[in-house]
Scaffold this active site. Structure first.
Site, PDB file in Angstrom:
ATOM      1  N   GLY A  25      57.783   4.588 -10.382  1.00  0.00           N
ATOM      2  CA  GLY A  25      57.862   3.352 -11.150  1.00  0.00           C
ATOM      3  C   GLY A  25      57.214   3.519 -12.513  1.00  0.00           C
ATOM      4  NE  ARG A  88      60.972   3.956  -6.987  1.00  0.00           N
ATOM      5  CZ  ARG A  88      59.652   4.012  -7.113  1.00  0.00           C
ATOM      6  NH1 ARG A  88      59.016   5.116  -6.769  1.00  0.00           N
ATOM      7  NH2 ARG A  88      58.969   2.984  -7.568  1.00  0.00           N
ATOM      8  N   GLY A 120      52.894   9.278  -4.533  1.00  0.00           N
ATOM      9  CA  GLY A 120      54.049  10.022  -4.032  1.00  0.00           C
ATOM     10  C   GLY A 120      54.481  11.105  -5.004  1.00  0.00           C
ATOM     11  CB  SER A 164      49.988   2.981  -9.904  1.00  0.00           C
ATOM     12  OG  SER A 164      50.024   1.945  -8.947  1.00  0.00           O
ATOM     13  CG  ASP A 166      50.782  -1.952  -6.987  1.00  0.00           C
ATOM     14  OD1 ASP A 166      50.957  -3.081  -7.496  1.00  0.00           O
ATOM     15  OD2 ASP A 166      51.649  -1.352  -6.345  1.00  0.00           O
ATOM     16  NE  ARG A 300      57.235  -1.910 -11.307  1.00  0.00           N
ATOM     17  CZ  ARG A 300      56.363  -1.038 -10.797  1.00  0.00           C
ATOM     18  NH1 ARG A 300      55.624  -0.323 -11.624  1.00  0.00           N
ATOM     19  NH2 ARG A 300      56.233  -0.883  -9.504  1.00  0.00           N
ATOM     20  NE  ARG A 469      26.244 -15.026 -37.104  1.00  0.00           N
ATOM     21  CZ  ARG A 469      26.744 -13.959 -36.481  1.00  0.00           C
ATOM     22  NH1 ARG A 469      25.929 -13.158 -35.813  1.00  0.00           N
ATOM     23  NH2 ARG A 469      28.035 -13.680 -36.523  1.00  0.00           N
ATOM     24  CG  ASN A 530      26.154  -5.786 -32.040  1.00  0.00           C
ATOM     25  OD1 ASN A 530      26.538  -6.599 -31.210  1.00  0.00           O
ATOM     26  ND2 ASN A 530      25.567  -6.143 -33.159  1.00  0.00           N
TER      27      ASN A 530
END
Length: 779
Positions: A25, A88, A120, A164, A166, A300, A469, A530
């Site tokens: 994928g 694939r 895989g 991947s 996932d 994706r 600040r 920082n």
């Protein structure tokens, strides 16, 4: 090995051939990896080939395997998917297919292969490597290659990069594509939340994660979802009643419910829990207007996030180093991420550990499966459950907590305030929200927070409390008066350098003011990144993505025009983090920062370098300048210099990104990080108040009770502000040493500059064990 011997690498790389392919994928960031591998390979003198269409292209050969040059990968870093294609391939799972693949490699002299894919794809690469000598011998016997060729190319080196979405590969903190997928999910969640509030709806969101619940878990944390389903933690019997009760309770003070479900969610019997079933259940039990959204492959898609671009660049460079250093005795490795650094992981150790997760789930050992996913996954799960099921305490404690935002607003501040306030209220503490920083504390601009005051804050940018600040030294007596009057027994400061500096001033004033002897904690939050004591500050990830998106659009604006160079100014104060990481994420030609001193000769070299590139194939250039990188070489000066020296070759434009870097909704990282840091801070503060409660009051006077809560490599730690003083450059408001500077050689190399790489620290071999997985890396 403390640094890279570049000359030695170039001697090693000369005459060698390597190839890169993407398999399985697709995942956002793969193009950045291809770019980094290609350019680093060329940089060390190797021939680099791009294999198109994954293993199918490797099996088919011919035009699918193309020799790359430097510009083959120009302008792809911002593209999603993979420009060299992925497929694939059933043929590669067969002996004949692998024999064809071996022939196609060996006839080009390719003996180094970088594979970017899932477990895989990487397992297949390892099988191929183990069979290599036998395949060559068979090719010799069939007369397809000469015996001398089989002898010359007798060993195949394999290095893997895990692509991947996932994030399901054990051993690495993050896989390529996971962060970008979270960005897509959160964009949709944010959009859905607005319409859900308008109509008082419940939304069930189904996200990817057939076997791994990472995306669902982190998006649930980042969105403050009311309920979550993941495959690693099936809900117990009777969950339907508990979920409906939870949804009803959360409707108080809120107009919506969000339920997130991973596509592989199951119950304790292994039966799938579908998003449609959940929707029908809510309608039937509660009568709520409920809708389902299945996100699918949109997760994706889209442009990769800044994290995925820098991750892929870092891992791609390391992959080439690993290939060049490999010997026949070196095991196949995967380049992973540990903390902020690339590491080399034995491939099969990672694969076997990944298989153990699925085995534990198959055998219904779900608690073990969560632990095997790693310390961060387990910590995310525990914090989600803590926040999802906590409620206001019935019994009040003796303690109170004041929460303050200090410095400039930073995305993620509100997420930290929300989780800290709710956990403190759940502990029974009185919680005060302080408006406008230390000045607001001095002026008694505070109110007691209730449970639902912070509903929906997780995804909101800026600072809901307001921030300034002002340092405590400017109004110390009034601050002490407020603390005494309101009986404040602890202080949580969420802010930037002023937040750290302010708590240091309060700590140093304890000797004169006993009312300041209370636990104090700083959660660093600033886009400049920082603050001493942490590698990452809240807001920095969002700012880098904002700057990156701005630069992407700026570069795109030059499409179709004559050659053009953009000089872009970023924020960051005197710290070059924002400029450097943005430059790496967008493929900048030069990045000017204070930490890497430069002079007029360096500027002239950069102009000439860019002019040479512009004479050839390059149509546009990008130069990034940190706002305070040099007193005299201002953005306008650099613009004029480039304009004058590039006359006749390119024209030049200036863009000052300004405050857009502080704005916008927080990224998934900043939401999740802020949520977790808020919880960690309150747990620590509660412990400190309990341990230092004596004589009817809290009296915390040791240095260990005034700390910065930071993430250092993979460890979340509380560091006393007094210890950080010696490593702080107060003039320039930053730490004296910063981890990210080791990425500067990558930036220069990828822009085709000769650089020494002496500062680059190569990855070390790290073994993957259950113990190593137990460390939480903070995401």
């Amino acid at each position: 090995m403390n640094s890279v011997d570049l000359e030695g690498l170039k001697m090693t790389g000369a005459g060698r051939a390597m190839a890169v392919l993407t398999s399985g994928g697709d995942a956002q960031g793969m193009n950045a990896a291809v770019r980094a591998v290609t350019r680093m390979g060329i940089y060390v003198g190797a021939k680099v080939y791009l294999i198109h269409e994954g293993y199918q292209g490797l099996v088919d050969g011919d035009d699918n395997i193309k020799l790359a040059h430097w510009h083959s990968v120009t302008n792809i870093i911002q593209l999603g998917g993979t420009v060299i294609g992925s497929a694939r391939c059933k043929a590669f799972t067969t002996h004949e297919g692998r024999l064809s693949a071996a022939f196609n490699l060996v006839k080009r002299g390719i003996t180094n292969l970088c594979v970017c894919g899932g477990d895989g794809s990487l397992t297949g690469a390892n099988i191929f490597r183990n069979e290599w000598s036998g395949l060559l011998q068979e090719l010799v016997e069939k007369g397809r290659i000469a015996d001398t060729m089989a002898t010359q190319y007798s060993h195949l080196n394999i290095v893997g990069l895990v692509g991947s979405i996932d994030n399901d590969f054990c051993g690495t903190d993050m896989t390529i594509g996971a962060d970008s997928a979270l960005h897509r999910i959160m964009e949709i969640v944010d959009a859905i939340m607005t319409t859900a509030q308008s109509h008082q709806r419940t939304f069930v969101l189904e996200v990817m994660g057939r076997h791994c619940g990472y995306l669902a878990l982190v998006s649930a944390l980042a969105s403050g979802a009311d309920w979550l389903f993941i495959p690693e933690a099936p809900p117990k019997e009777g969950w339907e009643d508990l979920m409906c009760a939870r949804l009803e309770a959360s409707r108080t003070g809120s107009r919506l419910n969000i339920i997130i479900v991973a596509e592989g969610a199951i119950d304790t019997n292994g039966k799938p829990i579908s998003s449609t079933y959940i929707k029908d259940l809510v309608i039937e039990r509660l009568g709520y207007d409920t809708r389902v959204t299945v996100l699918g492959h949109v997760q994706r898609g889209g442009t990769p996030s800044a994290f995925d671009r820098t991750l892929s660049s870092k891992l791609g460079v390391e992959a080439v180093l690993a290939l060049m250093e490999a010997t026949p005795d070196t095991p196949a490795c995967v380049i992973g991420l540990s903390g902020n650094h690339a590491v080399r992981l034995p491939l099969m150790e990672c694969v076997e550990m990944t298989k153990l997760v699925q085995q534990a789930m198959n055998e219904k050992r779900f608690d073990e499966a969560i632990k095997l996913r790693g310390g961060s996954f387990e910590n995310n799960w525990n914090i989600y459950r803590l926040l999802a099921f906590q409620k206001p305490a019935q019994i009040k404690s003796n303690f109170s907590l004041a929460i303050i935002n200090v410095g400039a607003p930073a995305p993620g501040m509100n997420a930290a305030v929300r989780s800290a306030a709710r956990l403190a209220i759940a502990h029974g503490h009185k919680v005060y929200a302080v408006h406008n920083g230390f000045q607001g504390l001095a002026d008694e601009e505070l109110f007691e927070m209730e449970w639902y005051n912070v509903a929906g804050w997780t995804g909101q940018g800026g600072s809901r409390l307001g921030t300034k600040r002002t340092l405590p030294s400017q109004c110390m007596d009034k601050i002490v008066s407020t603390i005494k009057k309101m009986q404040i027994t602890s202080l949580l400061v969420i802010g930037g350098f002023e937040g750290y500096h302010g708590v240091l001033e309060l700590f140093e004033a304890r000797g004169r003011n006993g009312d300041l002897c209370i636990p104090m904690c700083v959660i660093p939050a600033t886009i400049s990144n920082n603050v001493p004591g942490t590698d990452f500050s809240l807001g920095a990830d969002t700012a880098v993505n904002a700057a990156m998106e701005g630069c992407d659009k700026i570069k795109q604006s030059a499409s179709g025009t004559k050659r053009r160079v953009f000089v872009v100014e970023t924020m960051g104060g005197f710290c070059g983090y924002l400029a450097t990481i943005t430059g790496l994420a967008v493929g900048a030609d030069a990045v000017y920062i204070l930490e890497d001193p430069f002079n007029i000769h360096d500027l002239k070299t950069n102009v000439e370098h860019l002019a040479e590139k512009m004479k050839k194939d390059i149509q546009r250039g990008l130069v990034i300048r940190n706002e305070y990188c040099h007193e005299h070489y201002t953005t306008e000066f650099i613009h004029k210099l480039y304009s004058a020296e590039g006359k006749g070759i390119f024209d030049c434009r200036v863009n000052v990104l300004g405050h857009l870097q502080q704005g916008g909704a927080p990224t998934p990282f900043d939401r999740n990080f802020g949520t977790k840091m808020g919880v960690k801070a309150v747990e620590w503060i509660s412990q400190q108040m309990t341990e230092n409660f004596r004589g009817g009051r809290v009296f915390a006077n040791s240095p260990a009770t005034a700390c910065v809560l930071g993430l250092n490599r993979k460890v979340v730690a509380f560091t006393p502000v007094s210890e950080l003083k010696d490593i702080t450059d107060f003039e320039h408001r930053k730490p004296k040493n910063q981890w990210w500077t080791h990425m500067r050689p990558l930036l220069k190399m990828l822009a085709k500059y000769q650089t020494s790489f002496s500062e680059y620290v190569p990855g070390r071999i790290t073994h993957v064990t259950q113990r190593s997985l137990s460390v939480d890396h903070g995401f």
